[in-house]
Scaffold this motif. Structure first.
Motif, PDB file in Angstrom:
ATOM      1  N   UNK A  71      30.737  86.629   1.077  1.00  0.00           N
ATOM      2  CA  UNK A  71      29.616  86.577   0.146  1.00  0.00           C
ATOM      3  C   UNK A  71      29.756  85.423  -0.842  1.00  0.00           C
ATOM      4  N   UNK A  72      30.985  85.013  -1.120  1.00  0.00           N
ATOM      5  CA  UNK A  72      31.248  83.901  -2.037  1.00  0.00           C
ATOM      6  C   UNK A  72      32.075  82.841  -1.306  1.00  0.00           C
ATOM      7  N   UNK A  73      31.428  81.924  -0.588  1.00  0.00           N
ATOM      8  CA  UNK A  73      32.179  80.949   0.210  1.00  0.00           C
ATOM      9  C   UNK A  73      33.109  80.066  -0.631  1.00  0.00           C
ATOM     10  N   UNK A  74      32.705  79.699  -1.825  1.00  0.00           N
ATOM     11  CA  UNK A  74      33.555  78.860  -2.670  1.00  0.00           C
ATOM     12  C   UNK A  74      34.838  79.575  -3.060  1.00  0.00           C
ATOM     13  N   UNK A  75      34.721  80.836  -3.425  1.00  0.00           N
ATOM     14  CA  UNK A  75      35.895  81.630  -3.790  1.00  0.00           C
ATOM     15  C   UNK A  75      36.791  81.862  -2.573  1.00  0.00           C
ATOM     16  N   UNK A  76      36.170  82.033  -1.416  1.00  0.00           N
ATOM     17  CA  UNK A  76      36.952  82.239  -0.199  1.00  0.00           C
ATOM     18  C   UNK A  76      37.751  80.989   0.150  1.00  0.00           C
ATOM     19  N   UNK A  77      37.131  79.819   0.018  1.00  0.00           N
ATOM     20  CA  UNK A  77      37.853  78.569   0.275  1.00  0.00           C
ATOM     21  C   UNK A  77      39.022  78.426  -0.697  1.00  0.00           C
ATOM     22  N   UNK A  78      38.794  78.763  -1.963  1.00  0.00           N
ATOM     23  CA  UNK A  78      39.883  78.711  -2.934  1.00  0.00           C
ATOM     24  C   UNK A  78      41.019  79.645  -2.523  1.00  0.00           C
ATOM     25  N   UNK A  79      40.695  80.874  -2.130  1.00  0.00           N
ATOM     26  CA  UNK A  79      41.721  81.831  -1.742  1.00  0.00           C
ATOM     27  C   UNK A  79      42.511  81.357  -0.525  1.00  0.00           C
ATOM     28  N   UNK A  80      41.818  80.735   0.436  1.00  0.00           N
ATOM     29  CA  UNK A  80      42.508  80.192   1.612  1.00  0.00           C
ATOM     30  C   UNK A  80      43.491  79.108   1.190  1.00  0.00           C
ATOM     31  N   UNK A  81      43.027  78.162   0.369  1.00  0.00           N
ATOM     32  CA  UNK A  81      43.900  77.072  -0.083  1.00  0.00           C
ATOM     33  C   UNK A  81      45.056  77.599  -0.931  1.00  0.00           C
ATOM     34  N   UNK A  82      44.784  78.580  -1.768  1.00  0.00           N
ATOM     35  CA  UNK A  82      45.830  79.171  -2.600  1.00  0.00           C
ATOM     36  C   UNK A  82      46.888  79.854  -1.739  1.00  0.00           C
ATOM     37  N   UNK A  83      46.452  80.671  -0.774  1.00  0.00           N
ATOM     38  CA  UNK A  83      47.397  81.380   0.096  1.00  0.00           C
ATOM     39  C   UNK A  83      48.241  80.393   0.897  1.00  0.00           C
ATOM     40  N   UNK A  84      47.607  79.355   1.443  1.00  0.00           N
ATOM     41  CA  UNK A  84      48.359  78.372   2.227  1.00  0.00           C
ATOM     42  C   UNK A  84      49.298  77.554   1.341  1.00  0.00           C
ATOM     43  N   UNK A  85      48.878  77.259   0.130  1.00  0.00           N
ATOM     44  CA  UNK A  85      49.743  76.528  -0.804  1.00  0.00           C
ATOM     45  C   UNK A  85      50.960  77.337  -1.212  1.00  0.00           C
ATOM     46  N   UNK A  86      50.768  78.614  -1.518  1.00  0.00           N
ATOM     47  CA  UNK A  86      51.897  79.473  -1.874  1.00  0.00           C
ATOM     48  C   UNK A  86      52.827  79.634  -0.672  1.00  0.00           C
ATOM     49  N   UNK A  87      52.260  79.794   0.516  1.00  0.00           N
ATOM     50  CA  UNK A  87      53.088  79.917   1.725  1.00  0.00           C
ATOM     51  C   UNK A  87      53.933  78.661   1.924  1.00  0.00           C
ATOM     52  N   UNK A  88      53.335  77.491   1.752  1.00  0.00           N
ATOM     53  CA  UNK A  88      54.085  76.243   1.902  1.00  0.00           C
ATOM     54  C   UNK A  88      55.187  76.128   0.852  1.00  0.00           C
ATOM     55  N   UNK A  89      54.883  76.488  -0.387  1.00  0.00           N
ATOM     56  CA  UNK A  89      55.897  76.434  -1.446  1.00  0.00           C
ATOM     57  C   UNK A  89      57.048  77.384  -1.142  1.00  0.00           C
ATOM     58  N   UNK A  90      56.740  78.576  -0.627  1.00  0.00           N
ATOM     59  CA  UNK A  90      57.797  79.534  -0.285  1.00  0.00           C
ATOM     60  C   UNK A  90      58.661  79.017   0.868  1.00  0.00           C
ATOM     61  N   UNK A  91      58.040  78.387   1.843  1.00  0.00           N
ATOM     62  CA  UNK A  91      58.800  77.847   2.975  1.00  0.00           C
ATOM     63  C   UNK A  91      59.746  76.742   2.501  1.00  0.00           C
ATOM     64  N   UNK A  92      59.255  75.845   1.650  1.00  0.00           N
ATOM     65  CA  UNK A  92      60.124  74.790   1.115  1.00  0.00           C
ATOM     66  C   UNK A  92      61.243  75.371   0.258  1.00  0.00           C
ATOM     67  N   UNK A  93      60.943  76.414  -0.509  1.00  0.00           N
ATOM     68  CA  UNK A  93      61.958  77.044  -1.356  1.00  0.00           C
ATOM     69  C   UNK A  93      63.025  77.728  -0.505  1.00  0.00           C
ATOM     70  N   UNK A  94      62.616  78.390   0.572  1.00  0.00           N
ATOM     71  CA  UNK A  94      63.576  79.036   1.470  1.00  0.00           C
ATOM     72  C   UNK A  94      64.465  77.981   2.122  1.00  0.00           C
ATOM     73  N   UNK A  95      63.872  76.879   2.521  1.00  0.00           N
ATOM     74  CA  UNK A  95      64.667  75.792   3.110  1.00  0.00           C
ATOM     75  C   UNK A  95      65.703  75.286   2.114  1.00  0.00           C
ATOM     76  N   UNK A  96      65.300  75.139   0.867  1.00  0.00           N
ATOM     77  CA  UNK A  96      66.236  74.686  -0.170  1.00  0.00           C
ATOM     78  C   UNK A  96      67.354  75.704  -0.367  1.00  0.00           C
ATOM     79  N   UNK A  97      67.011  76.977  -0.437  1.00  0.00           N
ATOM     80  CA  UNK A  97      68.036  78.013  -0.603  1.00  0.00           C
ATOM     81  C   UNK A  97      68.998  78.023   0.575  1.00  0.00           C
TER      82      UNK A  97
END
Length: 171
Positions: A71-97
């Protein structure tokens, strides 16, 4: 003034003999490789599962967007980018650990605290097994990251170039 005689490594001037085969072989500039604690492996696996779930959630939101169910395409795009960004940050952090770098703890623990707050909110609205599972996983990750063996394993390489600013000195 007495002078002590200089000792040479050997009389022929040749380089010293290589270490015997039973000696540990350095695999990194910091010295011999140490085995990683099993707790670190478990913590890294849990965080990678969280990252994979975020990617899956982002994929589900993309599917909703493409089907026109959003119903809110703009908010959905934000949520997709946010989820993928957090996932990428977690993957890089796990690699560092996994490579023994301490900077990976901060983003992982920050995400765990945010996730715990959300899980407590979900449990306040409706007691659900999955919300309790999310809360339990955050507790396991935070406690695991703060155990002495994991702290030692992720603090040993602070002198490396990407080991964080805390290993540098200001004159």
């Amino acid at each position: 003034m007495s002078r002590s005689p200089r000792k040479s490594p050997n009389r022929s001037g040749a380089s010293p003999a290589p270490p015997p085969p039973s000696a540990p072989v350095p695999t990194s500039p910091s010295g011999p490789a140490r085995p990683r604690p099993r707790v670190l492996a478990a913590v890294c696996l849990l965080v990678l599962v969280q990252a994979a779930l975020l990617v899956g959630l982002g994929g589900a939101w993309i599917a909703d967007l493409l089907r026109g169910a959003s119903q809110l395409p703009g908010a959905t795009v934000f949520l997709v980018l946010f989820a993928l960004g957090i996932a990428a940050a977690l993957i890089f952090a796990v690699r560092a650990l996994w490579h023994g770098r301490r900077w990976g703890r901060a983003p992982v623990i920050t995400w765990q605290l945010l996730l715990a707050v959300m899980a407590i909110g979900w449990l306040g609205a409706e007691v659900a097994f999955w919300a309790a599972l999310v809360l339990a996983s955050t507790v396991v990750v935070v406690v695991g990251l703060l155990l002495p063996a994991v702290l030692a394993a992720t603090s040993a390489r602070a002198h490396q170039p990407d080991g964080g600013a805390s290993g540098t000195r200001v004159a």
